[in-house]
Scaffold this motif. Structure first.
Motif, PDB file in Angstrom:
ATOM      1  N   PRO A 373      34.508  -2.872 -35.848  1.00  0.00           N
ATOM      2  CA  PRO A 373      33.996  -3.915 -34.993  1.00  0.00           C
ATOM      3  C   PRO A 373      32.575  -3.509 -36.454  1.00  0.00           C
ATOM      4  O   PRO A 373      32.926  -2.426 -37.102  1.00  0.00           O
ATOM      5  CB  PRO A 373      33.675  -3.574 -33.908  1.00  0.00           C
ATOM      6  CG  PRO A 373      33.543  -2.178 -33.777  1.00  0.00           C
ATOM      7  CD  PRO A 373      34.914  -1.268 -34.600  1.00  0.00           C
ATOM      8  N   ILE A 374      31.773  -4.380 -36.230  1.00  0.00           N
ATOM      9  CA  ILE A 374      30.634  -3.775 -37.077  1.00  0.00           C
ATOM     10  C   ILE A 374      29.331  -3.124 -36.043  1.00  0.00           C
ATOM     11  O   ILE A 374      29.350  -3.638 -34.629  1.00  0.00           O
ATOM     12  CB  ILE A 374      29.348  -5.938 -37.259  1.00  0.00           C
ATOM     13  CG1 ILE A 374      30.498  -6.108 -38.446  1.00  0.00           C
ATOM     14  CG2 ILE A 374      28.388  -5.304 -37.982  1.00  0.00           C
ATOM     15  CD1 ILE A 374      29.991  -7.270 -38.212  1.00  0.00           C
ATOM     16  N   ILE A 375      29.153  -2.173 -36.866  1.00  0.00           N
ATOM     17  CA  ILE A 375      28.220  -1.223 -36.160  1.00  0.00           C
ATOM     18  C   ILE A 375      26.706  -1.139 -35.869  1.00  0.00           C
ATOM     19  O   ILE A 375      26.282  -1.269 -37.120  1.00  0.00           O
ATOM     20  CB  ILE A 375      28.777   0.287 -36.169  1.00  0.00           C
ATOM     21  CG1 ILE A 375      30.109   0.318 -35.847  1.00  0.00           C
ATOM     22  CG2 ILE A 375      27.706   1.305 -35.413  1.00  0.00           C
ATOM     23  CD1 ILE A 375      30.349   1.091 -34.387  1.00  0.00           C
ATOM     24  N   TRP A 376      26.036  -1.428 -35.062  1.00  0.00           N
ATOM     25  CA  TRP A 376      24.904  -1.726 -35.556  1.00  0.00           C
ATOM     26  C   TRP A 376      23.776  -0.968 -33.764  1.00  0.00           C
ATOM     27  O   TRP A 376      25.052  -0.446 -32.607  1.00  0.00           O
ATOM     28  CB  TRP A 376      24.262  -2.887 -35.714  1.00  0.00           C
ATOM     29  CG  TRP A 376      24.373  -3.345 -33.848  1.00  0.00           C
ATOM     30  CD1 TRP A 376      25.628  -4.581 -33.996  1.00  0.00           C
ATOM     31  CD2 TRP A 376      23.903  -4.240 -33.195  1.00  0.00           C
ATOM     32  NE1 TRP A 376      25.514  -5.178 -32.220  1.00  0.00           N
ATOM     33  CE2 TRP A 376      24.525  -5.650 -32.156  1.00  0.00           C
ATOM     34  CE3 TRP A 376      22.844  -4.467 -32.850  1.00  0.00           C
ATOM     35  CZ2 TRP A 376      24.278  -6.030 -30.677  1.00  0.00           C
ATOM     36  CZ3 TRP A 376      21.760  -5.022 -31.980  1.00  0.00           C
ATOM     37  CH2 TRP A 376      22.406  -5.354 -31.213  1.00  0.00           C
ATOM     38  N   GLY A 377      23.123  -0.975 -33.903  1.00  0.00           N
ATOM     39  CA  GLY A 377      22.035  -0.878 -33.563  1.00  0.00           C
ATOM     40  C   GLY A 377      20.815  -0.085 -33.201  1.00  0.00           C
ATOM     41  O   GLY A 377      20.405   0.149 -34.452  1.00  0.00           O
ATOM     42  N   GLY A 378      19.562   0.724 -32.355  1.00  0.00           N
ATOM     43  CA  GLY A 378      18.829   1.270 -32.751  1.00  0.00           C
ATOM     44  C   GLY A 378      18.278   2.220 -31.548  1.00  0.00           C
ATOM     45  O   GLY A 378      19.223   1.893 -30.395  1.00  0.00           O
ATOM     46  N   ALA A 379      17.165   2.511 -31.774  1.00  0.00           N
ATOM     47  CA  ALA A 379      16.480   3.073 -30.840  1.00  0.00           C
ATOM     48  C   ALA A 379      16.256   2.349 -29.489  1.00  0.00           C
ATOM     49  O   ALA A 379      15.003   1.358 -29.579  1.00  0.00           O
ATOM     50  CB  ALA A 379      15.497   4.142 -31.066  1.00  0.00           C
ATOM     51  N   GLY A 380      16.360   2.664 -28.046  1.00  0.00           N
ATOM     52  CA  GLY A 380      15.502   2.162 -27.135  1.00  0.00           C
ATOM     53  C   GLY A 380      14.671   2.827 -26.575  1.00  0.00           C
ATOM     54  O   GLY A 380      14.132   4.451 -27.598  1.00  0.00           O
ATOM     55  N   THR A 381      13.368   2.234 -26.409  1.00  0.00           N
ATOM     56  CA  THR A 381      13.153   0.844 -25.696  1.00  0.00           C
ATOM     57  C   THR A 381      12.916   0.004 -26.567  1.00  0.00           C
ATOM     58  O   THR A 381      13.008  -1.274 -26.438  1.00  0.00           O
ATOM     59  CB  THR A 381      12.542   1.006 -24.972  1.00  0.00           C
ATOM     60  OG1 THR A 381      11.109   1.418 -25.177  1.00  0.00           O
ATOM     61  CG2 THR A 381      12.396   2.035 -23.416  1.00  0.00           C
ATOM     62  N   ASN A 382      12.581   0.765 -27.821  1.00  0.00           N
ATOM     63  CA  ASN A 382      11.974  -1.062 -29.078  1.00  0.00           C
ATOM     64  C   ASN A 382      13.059  -2.289 -28.968  1.00  0.00           C
ATOM     65  O   ASN A 382      12.588  -3.072 -28.965  1.00  0.00           O
ATOM     66  CB  ASN A 382      12.374  -0.141 -30.464  1.00  0.00           C
ATOM     67  CG  ASN A 382      10.942   1.335 -30.492  1.00  0.00           C
ATOM     68  OD1 ASN A 382      10.736   1.555 -29.442  1.00  0.00           O
ATOM     69  ND2 ASN A 382      10.965   1.426 -31.771  1.00  0.00           N
ATOM     70  N   LEU A 419      11.219   6.310 -19.890  1.00  0.00           N
ATOM     71  CA  LEU A 419      12.131   5.972 -20.837  1.00  0.00           C
ATOM     72  C   LEU A 419      14.005   6.437 -20.092  1.00  0.00           C
ATOM     73  O   LEU A 419      14.523   5.312 -20.607  1.00  0.00           O
ATOM     74  CB  LEU A 419      12.602   7.055 -22.028  1.00  0.00           C
ATOM     75  CG  LEU A 419      13.218   7.038 -23.100  1.00  0.00           C
ATOM     76  CD1 LEU A 419      13.322   6.343 -24.333  1.00  0.00           C
ATOM     77  CD2 LEU A 419      13.444   8.538 -24.012  1.00  0.00           C
ATOM     78  N   PHE A 420      13.861   6.839 -20.056  1.00  0.00           N
ATOM     79  CA  PHE A 420      15.219   6.797 -18.897  1.00  0.00           C
ATOM     80  C   PHE A 420      15.754   5.412 -17.863  1.00  0.00           C
ATOM     81  O   PHE A 420      16.739   5.454 -17.487  1.00  0.00           O
ATOM     82  CB  PHE A 420      15.763   8.435 -18.064  1.00  0.00           C
ATOM     83  CG  PHE A 420      16.371   9.246 -18.186  1.00  0.00           C
ATOM     84  CD1 PHE A 420      17.232   9.188 -19.041  1.00  0.00           C
ATOM     85  CD2 PHE A 420      17.061   8.502 -16.423  1.00  0.00           C
ATOM     86  CE1 PHE A 420      18.546   9.649 -18.374  1.00  0.00           C
ATOM     87  CE2 PHE A 420      18.836   8.889 -16.106  1.00  0.00           C
ATOM     88  CZ  PHE A 420      19.474   9.299 -17.114  1.00  0.00           C
ATOM     89  N   ALA A 421      14.330   6.082 -17.268  1.00  0.00           N
ATOM     90  CA  ALA A 421      15.023   4.801 -15.727  1.00  0.00           C
ATOM     91  C   ALA A 421      15.022   3.036 -17.723  1.00  0.00           C
ATOM     92  O   ALA A 421      15.750   2.456 -16.802  1.00  0.00           O
ATOM     93  CB  ALA A 421      13.666   4.739 -15.640  1.00  0.00           C
ATOM     94  N   ASN A 422      14.357   2.980 -18.538  1.00  0.00           N
ATOM     95  CA  ASN A 422      15.010   1.742 -19.061  1.00  0.00           C
ATOM     96  C   ASN A 422      16.254   2.335 -19.381  1.00  0.00           C
ATOM     97  O   ASN A 422      16.668   0.920 -19.155  1.00  0.00           O
ATOM     98  CB  ASN A 422      14.210   1.592 -20.341  1.00  0.00           C
ATOM     99  CG  ASN A 422      12.765   1.036 -20.141  1.00  0.00           C
ATOM    100  OD1 ASN A 422      12.596   0.074 -19.841  1.00  0.00           O
ATOM    101  ND2 ASN A 422      11.502   1.616 -19.442  1.00  0.00           N
ATOM    102  N   CYS A 423      16.298   2.747 -19.708  1.00  0.00           N
ATOM    103  CA  CYS A 423      18.506   3.069 -20.099  1.00  0.00           C
ATOM    104  C   CYS A 423      18.947   2.896 -18.878  1.00  0.00           C
ATOM    105  O   CYS A 423      19.847   1.650 -19.674  1.00  0.00           O
ATOM    106  CB  CYS A 423      18.193   4.904 -20.587  1.00  0.00           C
ATOM    107  SG  CYS A 423      20.571   4.819 -21.359  1.00  0.00           S
ATOM    108  N   LEU A 424      18.714   3.285 -18.159  1.00  0.00           N
ATOM    109  CA  LEU A 424      20.117   2.890 -16.795  1.00  0.00           C
ATOM    110  C   LEU A 424      20.084   1.292 -16.178  1.00  0.00           C
ATOM    111  O   LEU A 424      20.659   0.383 -16.500  1.00  0.00           O
ATOM    112  CB  LEU A 424      19.440   3.968 -15.831  1.00  0.00           C
ATOM    113  CG  LEU A 424      19.318   5.143 -16.138  1.00  0.00           C
ATOM    114  CD1 LEU A 424      19.608   6.317 -14.471  1.00  0.00           C
ATOM    115  CD2 LEU A 424      20.713   5.836 -16.531  1.00  0.00           C
ATOM    116  N   SER A 425      18.385   1.270 -16.677  1.00  0.00           N
ATOM    117  CA  SER A 425      18.409  -0.375 -15.943  1.00  0.00           C
ATOM    118  C   SER A 425      18.449  -1.445 -16.832  1.00  0.00           C
ATOM    119  O   SER A 425      19.271  -2.218 -16.808  1.00  0.00           O
ATOM    120  CB  SER A 425      16.391  -0.592 -16.046  1.00  0.00           C
ATOM    121  OG  SER A 425      16.165  -1.019 -17.018  1.00  0.00           O
TER     122      SER A 425
END
Ligand code: F6P
Length: 548
Positions: A373-382, A419-425
């Motif tokens: 697949p095309i791998i992509w992404g970046g830092a949360g929460t940005n 930060l963690f809350a955002n990840c889980l949400s």
């Protein structure tokens, strides 16, 4: 192996996809109170929660069958015993050996104990790092080295850069490490402006010592050094190399004792564990580099020995196949909720796309399935304020890996909990979505009119049922970062094995390199370009006009 589409488990998965297509993940949780527990597993300091996937017991059992039927057990054995699993280059694939040398005495491949070579290189690195950190290594004017600039590209850049950045909290004060990769003159120029030639050492990292970008940047660095107080005789005090091409590095001006070896059994994108990782060792010290290797080794051992049902790389790899080949997912996102890991998607992008971006089976026949697949992404929460909109409401299915530490290196205020809350949400929102009724009620609660509710509510609907994995660790340490990257390396291998392709060559990048040289020659000469296509001719002319 031929096409995986011929395998019984593949056919069963295709049928099963029809059954599960209409099943909502939420209902899987509702009907199985133990689901989270069942689909959480641990290895090498990491916990993988893979419960939020469109998969039930039957799915996981078929995916395990698929891995077995595709010969993954034999393939793993082959990798760990040095079989030439890189068939098109007739090579072993032994990045696992680079991190085994502290735990294991020998690994004999083609009559040689490769672990002896690994250990002796690690000793050479220890000495080098110690000399730099203690100040014993002096520049041409007798001053200590304060800055190391690593020059390399692809695997000779991304892995070391991403890991050095991930381990920022472990950085040693004595020497700062910088990276230059791009042939764009702005990269090296910008870096050199910050450097003092008396106190700067360049590490030229190139397995082949033949990569255009790296050699051009190394030459520019040497010119700068010579023009700013250095001399031909003192080049060796300011330049070291990591390469399997010792002859070319010596010709460049490096002293032989400052050339670190590379072996043909390490692929570029799997090489950060070798002396290509020297910038990491300089940045964080040798003890931390050993801890990084050890973390990766823990994951190797897990991959080698754990049953497939509990094996993190196998679970993640097979789930990837499930989405790519049975749900038509075209991409896969990696979202680390850790500032220091923000560049990790770029490394995994090379790792995965250069490894599995292939269209031929091991036997040379064309594949019948999609591969990487095309791998992509970046830092949360940005990313939540950028591309997550598409994850939640876009038309494409994008499986996501969320990666987060439980504790921060910088625990200020409630930042880490936020930060963690955002990840889980995010993983929760992807799964639960929002129904039309909920959207309507939300609008009603704000006092919206019936007309407004009709107009707006459909736009607020979020279908949900979008899959994700969550990877947690106590803290990002050298060991856990090592294990995490090893996990993705093996996940890539699992998928390559199922697709029946060679994950360890990269013939596709060659054509661009050859054509690049041809076009470069045309840009700097009066060649006859009439044989080229009209578009390329016009673009060449545009460049030449701008230079005159
Ligand atoms: O162009 C791709 C590639 O061959 C990668 O696989 C490799 O990591 C990179 O170039 C750099 O190669 P080298 O270390 O030989 O300079």
């Amino acid at each position: 192996m031929g096409s995986p589409t011929k395998l019984t488990a593949w056919k069963k998965l295709a049928d099963h996809q029809q059954e599960i297509n209409s099943v909502d993940m939420k209902s899987l949780f509702e009907t199985d109170s133990k689901r989270a527990e069942k689909y959480t597993t641990h290895a090498a300091g990491w916990t993988l929660d893979y419960a939020k996937n469109r998969a039930n017991e039957k799915t996981f059992s078929l995916l395990t069958d698929l891995a077995k039927e595709a010969g993954l057990e034999t393939a793993i054995k082959g990798m760990f015993t040095g079989a030439h699993i890189n068939n098109t280059e007739d090579r072993s694939v032994l990045h696992i050996a680079l991190r085994a040398s502290q735990a294991q005495e020998s690994l004999i491949v083609d009559g040689i104990n490769v672990l002896d070579e690994v250990r002796s290189t690690l000793k050479q690195m220890e000495k080098f790092v110690e000399q730099l950190h203690s100040g014993e290594w002096k520049g041409y004017s007798g001053k200590n080295i304060t800055d190391v600039v690593s020059i390399g590209i692809g695997g000779s850049y991304l892995g070391p850069k991403v890991v050095a950045e991930a381990l920022t909290p472990y950085a040693q004060e004595q020497v700062k490490v910088h990276f230059v990769a791009n042939i764009d003159g702005s990269d090296i120029t910008g870096k050199l402006k910050q450097m003092n030639p008396e106190t700067t050492l360049f590490v030229v990292a190139s397995k082949t010592f033949g990569t255009l970008e790296t050699l051009s940047n190394a030459n520019a660095a040497r010119d700068w050094f010579l023009a700013n107080g250095g001399s031909q005789e003192t080049v060796s005090k300011h330049f070291a190399a990591v390469s399997s091409n010792v002859k070319k590095a010596v010709e460049f001006g490096m002293a032989e004792e400052n050339i670190f070896p590379m072996w043909d059994w390490v692929g570029g994108r799997y090489s950060l564990w070798s002396a290509i990782g020297l910038p990491i060792a300089i940045a964080v010290g040798m003890d931390n580099f050993y801890a990084l290797l050890d973390g990766a080794h823990q994951m190797d051992e897990h991959f080698r020995t754990a049953p497939f049902e509990k094996n993190l790389p196998v679970i993640m790899g097979t789930l990837g196949v499930w989405y790519i080949n049975f749900h038509n997912a075209q991409t896969h996102a990696l979202i680390p909720y850790d500032h220091y890991l923000r560049a990790m998607p770029a490394h995994i992008q090379q790792l995965d796309m250069e490894s599995n971006g292939k269209a031929n089976l091991l036997n040379g026949d064309g594949v019948e399935t999609d591969t990487a697949p095309i791998i992509w992404g970046g830092a949360g929460t940005n990313g939540q304020h950028a591309y997550h909109q598409l994850l939640h409401q876009g038309t494409r299915l994008v499986p996501v890996d969320f990666i987060a530490p439980l504790a921060s290196h910088n625990p200020i205020g409630d930042h880490h909990a936020q930060l963690f809350a955002n990840c889980l949400s995010q993983s929760q929102a992807l799964m639960v979505g929002k129904t039309l009724e909920q959207a309507q009620q939300e609008l009603r609660d704000t006092g919206a009119t019936a007309e407004q509710i009709d107009a707006i509510a459909p736009h607020k609907v979020i279908k949900g049922n979008r899959p994700s994995n969550t990877l947690l660790t106590d803290k990002m340490t050298p060991a856990t970062v090592g294990a995490l990257i090893a996990l993705y390396e093996h996940r890539t291998f699992v998928q390559g094995t199922i697709w029946g392709i060679n994950s360890f060559d990269q013939w596709g990048v060659e054509l661009g390199k050859v054509l690049g040289t041809d076009i470069f020659n045309r840009l700097v000469s009066d060649s006859d370009n009439s044989g080229l296509d009209a578009s390329t001719q016009a673009l060449i002319e545009a460049f030449k006009k701008a230079q005159s």
